[in-house]
Every structure is written in structure tokens, then in C-alpha cells.
Design a protein around this motif. Sequence first.
Motif, PDB file in Angstrom:
ATOM      1  N   GLY A 170       0.849  -1.187   0.000  1.00 45.04           N
ATOM      2  CA  GLY A 170       0.000   0.000   0.000  1.00 45.04           C
ATOM      3  C   GLY A 170       0.879   1.230   0.000  1.00 45.04           C
ATOM      4  O   GLY A 170       1.994   1.208  -0.540  1.00 45.04           O
ATOM      5  N   VAL A 171       0.417   2.283   0.630  1.00 42.82           N
ATOM      6  CA  VAL A 171       1.189   3.515   0.751  1.00 42.82           C
ATOM      7  C   VAL A 171       1.851   3.543   2.122  1.00 42.82           C
ATOM      8  O   VAL A 171       1.186   3.348   3.141  1.00 42.82           O
ATOM      9  CB  VAL A 171       0.295   4.750   0.560  1.00 42.82           C
ATOM     10  CG1 VAL A 171       1.082   6.028   0.847  1.00 42.82           C
ATOM     11  CG2 VAL A 171      -0.262   4.788  -0.861  1.00 42.82           C
ATOM     12  N   ALA A 195      -3.617   6.997  -1.570  1.00 42.75           N
ATOM     13  CA  ALA A 195      -4.136   5.771  -0.964  1.00 42.75           C
ATOM     14  C   ALA A 195      -5.654   5.694  -1.101  1.00 42.75           C
ATOM     15  O   ALA A 195      -6.210   4.637  -1.444  1.00 42.75           O
ATOM     16  CB  ALA A 195      -3.732   5.704   0.506  1.00 42.75           C
ATOM     17  N   CYS A 196      -6.330   6.803  -0.848  1.00 38.14           N
ATOM     18  CA  CYS A 196      -7.799   6.812  -0.934  1.00 38.14           C
ATOM     19  C   CYS A 196      -8.264   6.582  -2.361  1.00 38.14           C
ATOM     20  O   CYS A 196      -9.206   5.806  -2.605  1.00 38.14           O
ATOM     21  CB  CYS A 196      -8.345   8.126  -0.395  1.00 38.14           C
ATOM     22  SG  CYS A 196      -8.192   8.322   1.407  1.00 38.14           S
ATOM     23  N   HIS A 254      -6.825   2.286   7.659  1.00 37.33           N
ATOM     24  CA  HIS A 254      -7.748   1.944   6.572  1.00 37.33           C
ATOM     25  C   HIS A 254      -8.292   3.210   5.917  1.00 37.33           C
ATOM     26  O   HIS A 254      -8.518   4.227   6.582  1.00 37.33           O
ATOM     27  CB  HIS A 254      -8.879   1.066   7.107  1.00 37.33           C
ATOM     28  CG  HIS A 254      -8.405  -0.240   7.662  1.00 37.33           C
ATOM     29  ND1 HIS A 254      -8.095  -1.309   6.851  1.00 37.33           N
ATOM     30  CD2 HIS A 254      -8.168  -0.628   8.940  1.00 37.33           C
ATOM     31  CE1 HIS A 254      -7.697  -2.319   7.607  1.00 37.33           C
ATOM     32  NE2 HIS A 254      -7.724  -1.935   8.878  1.00 37.33           N
ATOM     33  N   THR A 255      -8.491   3.142   4.612  1.00 37.23           N
ATOM     34  CA  THR A 255      -8.922   4.323   3.861  1.00 37.23           C
ATOM     35  C   THR A 255     -10.353   4.223   3.343  1.00 37.23           C
ATOM     36  O   THR A 255     -10.915   5.237   2.927  1.00 37.23           O
ATOM     37  CB  THR A 255      -7.991   4.548   2.658  1.00 37.23           C
ATOM     38  OG1 THR A 255      -8.068   3.418   1.770  1.00 37.23           O
ATOM     39  CG2 THR A 255      -6.554   4.736   3.109  1.00 37.23           C
ATOM     40  N   PRO A 286      -9.158  11.893   2.551  1.00 40.09           N
ATOM     41  CA  PRO A 286      -7.698  11.992   2.667  1.00 40.09           C
ATOM     42  C   PRO A 286      -7.262  12.804   3.885  1.00 40.09           C
ATOM     43  O   PRO A 286      -6.260  12.463   4.515  1.00 40.09           O
ATOM     44  CB  PRO A 286      -7.300  12.679   1.361  1.00 40.09           C
ATOM     45  CG  PRO A 286      -8.372  12.315   0.390  1.00 40.09           C
ATOM     46  CD  PRO A 286      -9.628  12.269   1.205  1.00 40.09           C
ATOM     47  N   ALA A 287      -8.027  13.836   4.223  1.00 37.04           N
ATOM     48  CA  ALA A 287      -7.663  14.659   5.381  1.00 37.04           C
ATOM     49  C   ALA A 287      -7.688  13.836   6.666  1.00 37.04           C
ATOM     50  O   ALA A 287      -6.799  13.956   7.516  1.00 37.04           O
ATOM     51  CB  ALA A 287      -8.608  15.856   5.496  1.00 37.04           C
TER      52      ALA A 287
END
Length: 253
Positions: A83-84, A182-183, A221-222, A227-228
Motif C-alpha cells: 500500500g502507501v 491511498a484513498c 484503513h482508507t 484523505p484529510a
Amino acid sequence: MSPSTQDSTAPRGSLIRGLLFRIGLVVTVVIWATLSVPSFPLPLRWRYWWITRWCRIVALMVRYIGGIRLQINGLDNLPKDPGVMLAKHQSAWETLNLLPWFYPQSWVLKRELLKIPVFGWGLARLDPIAIDRNAGREALRQVIRQGTARLAQGHWVVIFPEGTRMDPGQRGRYQQGGALLACQAGVNVTPVAHNAGEHWPRQGVRLTPGVITVEIGPTIHTAGRTPAAVNREAEEWIESAMERLTDPRYRGC
């Protein structure tokens, strides 16, 4: 952190170790880049494995020339799927020495680095995410576009959300680019904290023997999040971990 404050409160490190280490870096990167040229036409998986063997050489020099050992905490938090990775940025150490745990990985870096003779040629063959930092919003679009492609290839994408290396005890503004990637790509975030800057500082030549401690945080987890919110959680975890990891002599500088 002013130079005078840092010099009066923090260990000065070893100049001899630092000089020997820098000489070793220059010599080995020239040799390894030259040896890596025949791998350039090979598939990415093969050339990536070969070229990144140099990082193992650097790790050995850090240990035996720099006198710097490594402790990794939180390996049970390491997810199976890439992932990121959002990491604290203090040194060149974390760019080169987290590969064994986050493999393979693609770094977000300045496009100018690819123009460095020998070193840049090999770096370019690792398919990094090379951006023009002066391009404003276009730079962010480059990160999203190239980062999504690297994630689809099964690579970790390594992003330093503060954007530049910070001295120990310092904290920069966390930018949302990594969380946004990521999102949008539908992957999770793994936060990483470390104190590498106390031993391999971003400025100067000296190296300070001791232990670099790395902490891998729980998966962020996204799904269904902004994102914020993801970025804020990563920042809170990383900076909380840094309070534990930072030598008291560097605090409050």
C-alpha cells in the motif's frame, strides 16, 4: 533547531566514521551502477532485485563503519498487501534501508535526481515516481497517476509527507498527497516512525554510533474516509511515536 543549539545539546558523532562511510558510498555506487548496466534491458522484477543489492551494501557499511545497529518494532503490523507507506523523513537512511520490509517499493522523488551521472541512471531503472516539484498541482497529479500504476504492479509507494528531511525534534507540515493517493487507489496506509536522523543526520558528515529504532504502526484503513482524516491519523501516530523515539537531548530544539 539552530546549529548552535543542536551542537550544544546533541552528540557530535564521529568524523572519521562519517568520512569513511561517505567514501564507501561513492566508491560502491560507482562500482554497482557500472555492474548494473547489463541489467537495464531485463524485466523490472529482475533488474530491481539486482540494482537494489546496493542497498544491502549500504546497510552493511552503516553497521560496520558507522557502528549503527537497527531495531525494528511492530513487524506484526506489516500487512501482506502493499500500500502507501507514510514515513518520517530525517535522513537518507530510510530511503535506502527499509527495503527488506517494504519490498519492492517505489519512491516519490525529484526528477532532477535521475540526471545524476551513474547513480541517476540506475535509479531511473527502478521505476521511481519522479516528479517536478515546481509544477504545483500537476506534481500532485503525477504522484496520483504514477503511484496508482506502481501500486497496481504490486509495489509499495513510499512517501514522506513532510516533503523534506527534518532535524531530530522537528516537525513539518504533513501534506495530503500520500493519503490522497491511498484513498483514490483503494489501498491502506502504513505509518512508519524512526530516529535515523540522530545517527545519520541530514547535514554534515559525522555519523553517531548507536541504535536506529524503527516503529511500524497499525494499518490505517482508507475505505469510506477522506484523505484529510487519513493524513491526520497518520500524522498523529507518527508524531506520537517520535516522542517515544527521540533522544531527550534533541527535544525542544
